[in-house]
Write a protein that holds these residues in place. Structure first.
Motif, PDB file in Angstrom:
ATOM      1  N   SER A 584       0.813  -1.214   0.000  1.00 21.96           N
ATOM      2  CA  SER A 584       0.000   0.000   0.000  1.00 21.96           C
ATOM      3  C   SER A 584       0.845   1.261   0.000  1.00 21.96           C
ATOM      4  O   SER A 584       0.333   2.351  -0.241  1.00 21.96           O
ATOM      5  CB  SER A 584      -0.923   0.006   1.229  1.00 21.96           C
ATOM      6  N   ASP A 585       2.136   1.132   0.283  1.00 20.73           N
ATOM      7  CA  ASP A 585       3.031   2.286   0.261  1.00 20.73           C
ATOM      8  C   ASP A 585       3.485   2.633  -1.153  1.00 20.73           C
ATOM      9  O   ASP A 585       4.305   3.540  -1.332  1.00 20.73           O
ATOM     10  CB  ASP A 585       4.254   2.032   1.144  1.00 20.73           C
ATOM     11  N   GLY A 586       2.989   1.931  -2.161  1.00 22.92           N
ATOM     12  CA  GLY A 586       3.352   2.220  -3.541  1.00 22.92           C
ATOM     13  C   GLY A 586       4.684   1.642  -3.970  1.00 22.92           C
ATOM     14  O   GLY A 586       5.152   1.929  -5.075  1.00 22.92           O
ATOM     15  N   LEU A 587       5.301   0.817  -3.122  1.00 21.29           N
ATOM     16  CA  LEU A 587       6.625   0.271  -3.407  1.00 21.29           C
ATOM     17  C   LEU A 587       6.544  -1.201  -3.787  1.00 21.29           C
ATOM     18  O   LEU A 587       5.650  -1.923  -3.345  1.00 21.29           O
ATOM     19  CB  LEU A 587       7.550   0.434  -2.199  1.00 21.29           C
ATOM     20  N   VAL A 588       7.512  -1.621  -4.588  1.00 21.74           N
ATOM     21  CA  VAL A 588       7.718  -3.032  -4.897  1.00 21.74           C
ATOM     22  C   VAL A 588       9.095  -3.400  -4.382  1.00 21.74           C
ATOM     23  O   VAL A 588      10.082  -2.699  -4.668  1.00 21.74           O
ATOM     24  CB  VAL A 588       7.612  -3.304  -6.412  1.00 21.74           C
ATOM     25  N   LYS A 589       9.187  -4.477  -3.614  1.00 18.28           N
ATOM     26  CA  LYS A 589      10.462  -4.867  -3.014  1.00 18.28           C
ATOM     27  C   LYS A 589      10.875  -6.259  -3.506  1.00 18.28           C
ATOM     28  O   LYS A 589      10.038  -7.154  -3.652  1.00 18.28           O
ATOM     29  CB  LYS A 589      10.385  -4.850  -1.482  1.00 18.28           C
ATOM     30  N   LEU A 590      12.186  -6.393  -3.738  1.00 12.37           N
ATOM     31  CA  LEU A 590      12.768  -7.656  -4.158  1.00 12.37           C
ATOM     32  C   LEU A 590      13.574  -8.223  -2.993  1.00 12.37           C
ATOM     33  O   LEU A 590      14.464  -7.552  -2.456  1.00 12.37           O
ATOM     34  CB  LEU A 590      13.663  -7.438  -5.384  1.00 12.37           C
ATOM     35  N   TRP A 591      13.258  -9.471  -2.600  1.00 13.04           N
ATOM     36  CA  TRP A 591      13.870 -10.100  -1.443  1.00 13.04           C
ATOM     37  C   TRP A 591      14.642 -11.349  -1.865  1.00 13.04           C
ATOM     38  O   TRP A 591      14.169 -12.118  -2.707  1.00 13.04           O
ATOM     39  CB  TRP A 591      12.804 -10.522  -0.422  1.00 13.04           C
ATOM     40  N   LYS A 608      -1.437   2.566  -3.929  1.00  9.84           N
ATOM     41  CA  LYS A 608      -1.403   1.134  -3.639  1.00  9.84           C
ATOM     42  C   LYS A 608      -1.094   0.332  -4.906  1.00  9.84           C
ATOM     43  O   LYS A 608      -1.719   0.536  -5.938  1.00  9.84           O
ATOM     44  CB  LYS A 608      -2.732   0.675  -3.062  1.00  9.84           C
ATOM     45  N   VAL A 609      -0.170  -0.601  -4.800  1.00 12.74           N
ATOM     46  CA  VAL A 609       0.158  -1.487  -5.917  1.00 12.74           C
ATOM     47  C   VAL A 609      -0.625  -2.788  -5.713  1.00 12.74           C
ATOM     48  O   VAL A 609      -0.182  -3.702  -5.018  1.00 12.74           O
ATOM     49  CB  VAL A 609       1.680  -1.757  -5.995  1.00 12.74           C
ATOM     50  N   TRP A 610      -1.812  -2.848  -6.338  1.00 10.72           N
ATOM     51  CA  TRP A 610      -2.673  -4.013  -6.184  1.00 10.72           C
ATOM     52  C   TRP A 610      -2.217  -5.171  -7.064  1.00 10.72           C
ATOM     53  O   TRP A 610      -2.369  -6.325  -6.691  1.00 10.72           O
ATOM     54  CB  TRP A 610      -4.113  -3.653  -6.550  1.00 10.72           C
ATOM     55  N   GLY A 611      -1.712  -4.872  -8.248  1.00 10.80           N
ATOM     56  CA  GLY A 611      -1.380  -5.905  -9.212  1.00 10.80           C
ATOM     57  C   GLY A 611       0.111  -6.160  -9.306  1.00 10.80           C
ATOM     58  O   GLY A 611       0.909  -5.228  -9.376  1.00 10.80           O
ATOM     59  N   LEU A 612       0.507  -7.430  -9.304  1.00 11.49           N
ATOM     60  CA  LEU A 612       1.911  -7.823  -9.431  1.00 11.49           C
ATOM     61  C   LEU A 612       1.949  -9.220 -10.030  1.00 11.49           C
ATOM     62  O   LEU A 612       1.314 -10.140  -9.511  1.00 11.49           O
ATOM     63  CB  LEU A 612       2.602  -7.803  -8.065  1.00 11.49           C
ATOM     64  N   HIS A 613       2.703  -9.374 -11.121  1.00 11.64           N
ATOM     65  CA  HIS A 613       2.765 -10.686 -11.764  1.00 11.64           C
ATOM     66  C   HIS A 613       4.084 -10.819 -12.509  1.00 11.64           C
ATOM     67  O   HIS A 613       4.578  -9.838 -13.091  1.00 11.64           O
ATOM     68  CB  HIS A 613       1.596 -10.867 -12.740  1.00 11.64           C
ATOM     69  N   GLY A 614       4.666 -12.000 -12.481  1.00 11.36           N
ATOM     70  CA  GLY A 614       5.905 -12.282 -13.191  1.00 11.36           C
ATOM     71  C   GLY A 614       5.651 -13.110 -14.433  1.00 11.36           C
ATOM     72  O   GLY A 614       4.705 -13.897 -14.500  1.00 11.36           O
ATOM     73  N   SER A 615       6.501 -12.960 -15.434  1.00  7.87           N
ATOM     74  CA  SER A 615       6.348 -13.691 -16.686  1.00  7.87           C
ATOM     75  C   SER A 615       6.797 -15.137 -16.521  1.00  7.87           C
ATOM     76  O   SER A 615       7.463 -15.506 -15.550  1.00  7.87           O
ATOM     77  CB  SER A 615       7.161 -13.012 -17.792  1.00  7.87           C
TER      78      SER A 615
END
Length: 898
Positions: A584-591, A608-615
């Motif tokens: 919801s903070d608008g960030l995408v994090k890679l762990w 808010k980043v509701w959608g996230l998908h990898g190819s």
């Protein structure tokens, strides 16, 4: 012995974006039919029809919303009006304001238009007045008064020799103005509500007007009277008169009489015959549900604009949801669709062969399928309410489930199955992984349902498979937010607002069996995801954490903390070794799972980043946010390395440019309109001596392959070229000095040759060069070594003049190494830059603090140099000799010698 190397995706970069470009207001198409001009807040965006990209954008400096704009008929001038009561004239290709003046209106301008000669501009204001401007001589020519209220429509008669202007305001009349006398010659009264548009016949003798009173009127302009009133049974926003010199049998035009097309609240195009007031053709849309039929008064497909494109025989329509659709005449077949505004993006997924498309679910009732290459969009109707999407091929809606299938060849998507059994809104769905055999849905009614799919999904639009759930399970105590099917199709995971995630068995016939519960989150679980390689489950929660769970004993293996708000989505990447989370903070994090470390934070959204998908190939991802933006990300290091290994240098260049300081436009190409980005980077690179050689090389390619006249058309090209000149001249002067120094070296070498020795010059190969140097003898100059305490031999072996080497000052080990090799061949050394001695003595002084690498390199250099060389002119440089003493002490240090 086999070694597997996993390339971690340590970085992503945005390769393309789908952003809002139209949020309502006027839309206009250029005369050459290459561009669509539309308003978006304080900007006018220029959309290139062929590519679907925003190629130009003009914006008012005061950030005031643009109330109206007009493009001249010759496509040269763009004039905008803002709430600040300013009119601005633009060179829109350069995004440069060429003129600005006060609008004279006391309130904002509501409408404006150019005449056919592109010299007269008419502006209609909210103050009830109309101003005419000579844009060439730059003065106001007419001030027409008499309209009541806002003048929302102004239009010139297409025959400029008549010098007539038509306008309409709140009194629902159409005023005809004679520009010779600046008088209103008549008011055409027929409509009982707002007049929305005017269209003229090819001979200019007939005009058709449309209104929201559900009628169209055909006017005889010579007699200034209404010839016929046509009831159209819908509020009409636009009308277009069809050319009478063309045939349109496919849409019911069978006579030479006047025909016109209407676009309005029902969202369909209709063709009318003016002489009989008969509808001869009605556009057929895709089938709609009964719920949608009941909501016709608020149909999202209702049309706001209809634009004729005569050169290509096309029509463009603009819907109430800011979608722009292009139809090809005479059949009214859909050619292109563009989405101007997505509102809140709730979910995104890759679909199609090689992930060529993305499907987008928003808070509107349509699904949108974008082709990534062209940004062209398919808009899928059939649902009501909000429509989040899940799974690679299937999407869901409200209390129903719909299955859509994409044709692998054409890319067209159509509905093949539907089912409704939930008693509340469906919030999540997931497809089987091994083959398309079933789907699982989760709902706000707290249940999970498993739906079997037919073995043959081929169907017609009129015959859609009806689905019934094979299993229904009350899974949680609160809303089910997420469901996921395991890679082997045997397990099902669900996450809920009740703070738990659960694991279910799908192996039984017709049953869903509970295997275990994952407890530990302090707030609701937003997403669940199975690992593609391990027996673990990832969950993300509103408590700001992401957890990994064991499928064996349901224990928590790891917890990832870093988001400042709810973690809305989680997916595995890099073959299961890393996680991507969005919040919801608008960030995408890679762990990185092994170290629990957040290796990258990606910031491209404002909400808010509701959608996230990898190819499928793990080489890119897509994100969708409540800020209406959709971003496609590429794996930077891995993809760039692969392209370089495959020698696809052009693609590698296009991929690497987005990582530079200011991102270029998406899908950049080396030779094309986006080459201006390369020019912009050349200016930045050229300011640094380290990168100037690269800048000049790229500049050479640009100047060789791009014509000068094309280069000068790029936005800001002149300023970029002016910025290149001073630094390029400085680099040329430096190269000139180096060239002179090398000539001095050649000159000294030739003058000190021993008489009778074989003639050799510097251009010979290395072996001949060394032999020539070894056969040359001369008397060595003496050096007052006693002043430094150094014991230097004076026997001659060879001669070399060494000039300043700028790279040496940067402390590069490679530079020291090259110098060390040269020193073995020297007996005569001239120092012209004494900062070397001072700097290296400081490096030696830092040896006790762990700087062993640089220190040893420096000492090896001087150890090679001093025993075999004669240093001259040191006594002429004050403060240098003490540094030689320190270097001598360093040479005797046992540790450094070791």
């Amino acid at each position: 012995l086999a070694v597997v190397c996993l390339l971690f995706s340590y970085s992503y970069a945005v390769s393309s974006k789908i952003e809002p470009f139209y949020k309502g207001g006027k839309v206009q198409i250029s005369k050459d039919e290459k561009y669509i001009f539309c308003t978006c807040g304080s900007r006018v965006n220029v959309l290139e029809i062929s590519t679907g990209k925003i190629v130009h954008s003009v914006e008012h400096d005061d950030q005031e919303d643009i109330t109206s704009f007009a493009l001249s008929c010759d496509d040269e001038l763009l004039v905008t009006a803002s709430r600040a009561l300013l009119l601005k004239q633009w060179d829109w290709r350069q995004a440069e304001c060429t003129r600005s003046w006060r609008a004279i209106h006391t309130v904002p301008v509501a409408s404006m238009t150019f005449d056919s000669t592109s010299t007269l501009l008419a502006t209609g204001g909210c103050d009830g007045t109309i101003k005419l401007w000579d844009v060439v001589k730059q003065y106001c020519t007419h001030n027409l008064k008499g309209s009541s209220g806002v003048v929302h429509l102004v239009q010139f008669h297409p025959d400029i020799s008549r010098l007539q202007l038509f306008s309409s305001s709140l009194d629902c009349g159409i005023r005809m103005w004679d520009l010779r006398s600046s008088q209103c010659v008549c008011v055409l009264q027929s409509h009982y509500s707002t007049v929305t548009s005017l269209s003229f016949s090819s001979d200019g003798g007939t005009m058709v007007s449309s209104g929201r009173d559900k009628i169209c009127t055909v006017w005889n302009l010579k007699g200034r009277k209404a010839e016929r009133t046509v009831p159209v049974y819908e509020a009409v926003e636009s009308v277009v008169v069809l050319p009478q010199n063309k045939t349109f049998f496919e849409i019911g035009v069978t006579s030479k009489d006047l025909h016109f097309i209407t676009a309005g609240s029902k969202g369909v195009l209709r063709v009318w015959e003016a002489s009989t007031a008969r509808c001869v053709y009605t556009q057929t849309l895709t089938a709609v549900s009964e719920e949608e039929e009941e909501e016709k008064d608020d149909d999202p497909r209702s049309l706001m604009y209809l634009l004729h494109m005569p050169a290509s025989s096309r029509l463009a329509t603009v819907t109430a949801e800011h979608n722009i659709l292009l139809y090809q005449l005479p059949g009214l077949t859909t050619q292109q669709q563009f989405v101007g505004y997505n509102d809140e993006v709730l979910d995104v997924k890759f679909v199609g062969k090689d992930d060529s498309h993305i499907v987008v679910a928003t808070n509107s009732c349509q699904l949108k399928v974008f082709e990534l290459l062209t940004n062209s969009c398919q808009i899928l109707y059939g649902h009501t309410g909000q429509s989040p999407a899940e799974g690679s091929k299937c999407m869901f809606i409200k209390m129903s489930v719909r299955v859509w299938q994409m044709d692998s060849d054409s890319g067209q998507v159509h509905c093949v199955a539907q089912g409704s059994s939930h008693t509340n809104a469906v919030g999540t769905i997931s497809c089987s992984r091994l083959k398309v055999s079933f789907v699982v849905s989760g709902s706000q009614d707290c249940t999970v349902k498993v739906w079997d799919l037919p073995a043959d999904l081929s169907t017609t639009e009129a015959d859609i498979h009806q689905l019934t759930p094979r299993a229904t399970e009350k899974a949680h105590d609160k809303d089910v937010n997420s469901v996921a099917v395991s890679p082997n199709d045997k397990l099902l995971a669900s996450g809920s607002q009740d703070r738990t995630a659960k694991l279910w068995s799908l192996a039984g016939e017709g049953n869903v069996g509970l295997l275990g519960v994952f407890r530990g989150h302090r707030r609701g679980v937003w997403a669940v995801c199975f690992s593609p390689v391990d027996q673990v489950l990832a969950t993300s929660s509103a408590d700001g954490t992401t957890k990994l769970w064991s499928l064996q004993d349901f224990s928590c293996l790891k917890t990832f903390e870093g988001h400042d708000a709810s973690v809305l989505k989680v997916v595995f990447v890099s073959r299961g070794t890393q996680l991507l989370t969005s919040g919801s903070d608008g960030l995408v994090k890679l762990w990185t799972i092994k170290t629990n470390e957040c290796v990258k934070t990606l910031d491209a959204h404002q909400d808010k980043v509701w959608g996230l998908h990898g190819s499928r190939k793990d080489d890119k991802m897509v994100t969708g946010s409540a800020d209406s933006n959709i971003a496609v990300w590429l794996v930077s290091v891995q993809e760039l390395s692969n392209l370089l290994h495959e020698k696809k240098y052009l693609k590698a260049l296009g991929l690497s440019l987005p990582f530079l300081p200011s991102p270029p436009p998406p899908n950049i190409q080396l030779f094309g309109p986006h080459a201006e980005s390369l020019l912009r980077y050349c200016v930045v690179w050229n300011t640094n001596a380290r990168n100037c050689q690269d800048a000049q090389a790229v500049l050479q390619v640009l100047l060789t392959h791009v014509p000068p006249e094309e280069l000068l058309q790029y936005q800001g090209a002149r300023a970029h070229l002016e910025g290149l000149i001073p630094y390029t001249e400085r680099h040329m002067q430096r190269i000139g000095r180096l060239l002179q120094a090398s000539m001095f070296l050649n000159y000294m070498w030739q003058k000190m040759r021993v008489a009778g020795a074989p003639s050799r010059v510097l251009e010979t190969n290395d072996q001949e060069h060394q032999e020539g140097m070894c056969t040359s003898y001369f008397s060595c100059l003496s050096f007052q070594a006693g002043q430094t305490g150094l014991r230097l031999p004076t026997f001659p072996t060879c001669f070399l003049v060494f000039l300043p080497w700028p790279e040496y000052h940067r402390g590069q080990p490679k530079a020291h190494s090259v110098l060390c090799l040269l020193c073995f061949k020297m007996s005569f050394f001239i120092l012209t830059d004494w900062s070397w001695v001072k700097r290296d003595s400081k490096i030696c002084n830092r040896s006790s603090r762990g700087c062993q690498h640089n220190t040893k390199t420096v000492v090896v250099f001087w150890w090679c140099l001093l025993p075999h060389s004669i240093l001259i002119s040191a006594q002429d440089k004050p403060g240098v000799l003490p540094h030689f003493s320190f270097l001598n002490e360093a040479l005797t240090d046992n540790d450094l010698q070791g």
